[in-house]
Motif scaffolding. Sequence first.
Motif, PDB file in Angstrom:
ATOM      1  N   SER A 108      -5.600   4.638 -12.059  1.00  0.00           N
ATOM      2  CA  SER A 108      -4.594   4.689 -10.506  1.00  0.00           C
ATOM      3  C   SER A 108      -4.299   5.356  -9.851  1.00  0.00           C
ATOM      4  CB  SER A 108      -4.702   2.753 -10.005  1.00  0.00           C
ATOM      5  OG  SER A 108      -4.078   2.594 -10.958  1.00  0.00           O
TER       6      SER A 108
ATOM      7  N   ASP B  12      -4.950   0.722 -13.174  1.00  0.00           N
ATOM      8  CA  ASP B  12      -4.963  -1.020 -12.575  1.00  0.00           C
ATOM      9  C   ASP B  12      -4.134  -2.090 -11.681  1.00  0.00           C
ATOM     10  OD1 ASP B  12      -6.379  -1.459  -9.810  1.00  0.00           O
ATOM     11  OD2 ASP B  12      -7.332  -3.002 -10.904  1.00  0.00           O
TER      12      ASP B  12
ATOM     13  N   ASN C 197      -4.274  -2.482  -8.556  1.00  0.00           N
ATOM     14  CA  ASN C 197      -4.527  -1.687  -7.284  1.00  0.00           C
ATOM     15  C   ASN C 197      -2.271  -1.423  -7.503  1.00  0.00           C
ATOM     16  OD1 ASN C 197      -6.252  -2.131  -6.304  1.00  0.00           O
ATOM     17  ND2 ASN C 197      -5.476  -3.537  -4.770  1.00  0.00           N
TER      18      ASN C 197
ATOM     19  N   ARG D 182       1.085  -1.431   0.214  1.00  0.00           N
ATOM     20  CA  ARG D 182       0.318   0.187   0.050  1.00  0.00           C
ATOM     21  C   ARG D 182       0.328   1.472   0.131  1.00  0.00           C
ATOM     22  NH1 ARG D 182      -3.456  -2.284   3.777  1.00  0.00           N
ATOM     23  NH2 ARG D 182      -5.290  -3.661   1.181  1.00  0.00           N
TER      24      ARG D 182
END
Length: 668
Positions: free
Chosen positions: A295, A309, A341, A89
Amino acid sequence: MKILAKIKPLINQKACLKLPAKMLFLISIIGGLVFLLIEAKIIYRKTEQSLEKSQLKIANQAVIFFEKVFLTPHSDQNITIWQNTNDVRSLAHFNNSIFVATAGGLLELSETGALLRHFTVLDGLPESDLTSLSVFQSKLFIGTKSKDLLSFDGENFVSLRLQNHETKAISALFSDEQTLFIGTFAGGLLEFDGEKFVETKAGEQRIEHVTFLENNSSRLLVGTFDDGLWIRQSGIWKHFTAADGLLSNRIVGTKIIGENIFVGTDLGVSQGFLSEIFQENQKIFRQSAVLPTLSSLIADSNQIFLVKDDGEIFTFPNETKFLNALKFTKIEWKKSKNIQNARLQKIDRELWLESNQGIWKNSENDSNNLSLTAFGIFFDEPNLTENTISALMIDENERLWCGTFRNGIDVFSANGKKLKHLESESVREINFFAQDFDKKTVFAATSGGIVKYNSNFSDSISNDEFPRRSITQISLGKIEKTNISAIATAKGLLLKDDNSSRIFSTVNGLPGNSTFTTLFARNAIFVGTIGGLAQIENGKIVRVFKTSNSELKNNWITALTFSNERIFIGTYGGGIYELLPSGEIHSFSSETGNLFVNQNAIFSDEERLYVGTLEGVWILNFASQKWSQIKEILPSQTVLSMTGTRESIFFGTTNGIAQINKNFWSKN
């Protein structure tokens, strides 16, 4: 002194006017009073303006009280955490290492990518699902999914717990020399100066669902998930949405370069001009280029980089005045399969790409020649494909079958080595495992039906006519020497033997069509439904247990098991019960409360009963008849599945697996 200086010219003029002394004196007094009134009015106005600014600041920045909680590690050799750490992340340079926030904890990597340490809940993290990182005042700040903000000094974790201010998730972090900006999902935009937290609002409006933060040249840029872009400049807020020319209200990145502002949304990029930003009644963003599933948007050198993405990367010069997606340059690179992601992040002038498949680093010093290479070792065995473990089972060869919520099945050997990953269009969402020992077959109940595996992992799909393809559980048992399969679905129960099959629903007596769990015990079949518990004997429903005719406090039956000649019942919100041989139902709510027992999250090793809930695991010791609870040592407090061997119990959670050796309970 200012008043005297203003009166002095009048006094100097008296010689010229040659007025009487009394008259001159009176004029001086009147003039002084006039200037005093003027000066007082000026001071009053300045004070009033200062108060207005202070009141506005107070209105826009509400102080939030918080407490620092020093988190204690739970070091115990009897506990092992299994997690997937590939889902990255955020990254940050800290203490000469590269720290990586993942869905499975915090990683510390060397400058060459070697794994130095994997921090989990056993090291003091309050949870493993981390969202963002930022370095501020010589500490690493860590955003979490549900446990607020953490700080880390290289040795210890500290939780900064906000009081009476729910955030739900820390969704974005950005720091400069004076301030750590904190974007939350439901707690607004926060600022932290190292001593206090304040919530910053745009006037009276809270800014929620923050996805992007940057403070640049006295401009604060705040992107949101569904409310467009907010810009604060010189204390003034402006709000931009699709009505102002943005392609979408979901912001993935924003960059100001010279007089141009580029805004990335999930549908593409829009361009505007700073000279028009604070003008009224204008469509600010006149130029846009459609690029679906965008993204990330980031600038480096003289280029704007756009990431989709799935990891596709495009670029265009930042001096572009007329956006055209057809003129974007696609950057070819060897990306992983099933990447999701994907986002670019710039750290200390270096470009990194992070995704659910790990991270890549730009090996070129010149960003115009972007060349991404895989970076880092993200795991030791065992490594899960996904962290949401919805089903667990030990087969006759002591292999551990792990069913995930959306990525199929992992099979591990007894020593934790991954033997096989099983995934296909029909094998994704796994609800339960059952085993036929005679036929050496494993059955996987999935959202798309039943899949059978032999000892070599060859599969076949069941062709039975189910009430519904979504299978919640399978039980295999015998009644009077007849082999029976009980198959629970979202639209009724299928009972099948070697010669026939029959469907049960509310039409023939089930208390609910949504069936979740079944159990063979006491020469009967028990069926847990959303409307109560049914008992089937000789092919007929002979009894139904509900809140209206028993001690049940909730009709939603989620789990059943038979241990030590006792039948235990789990409900979703009503706690745990026991069905006594007399037919009476006994509640354990006085010891455990009204627990939310997850679907089929119940297991017994004949020494203890283990019950998975939204608040950890509740354990009944059969020898002492006492209940206990564990949750801090679990990778997540939401426990979805359980199984065990002679030595260990495995707890499947929404953030991985905790393997706990049984010696843990003898020590604790």
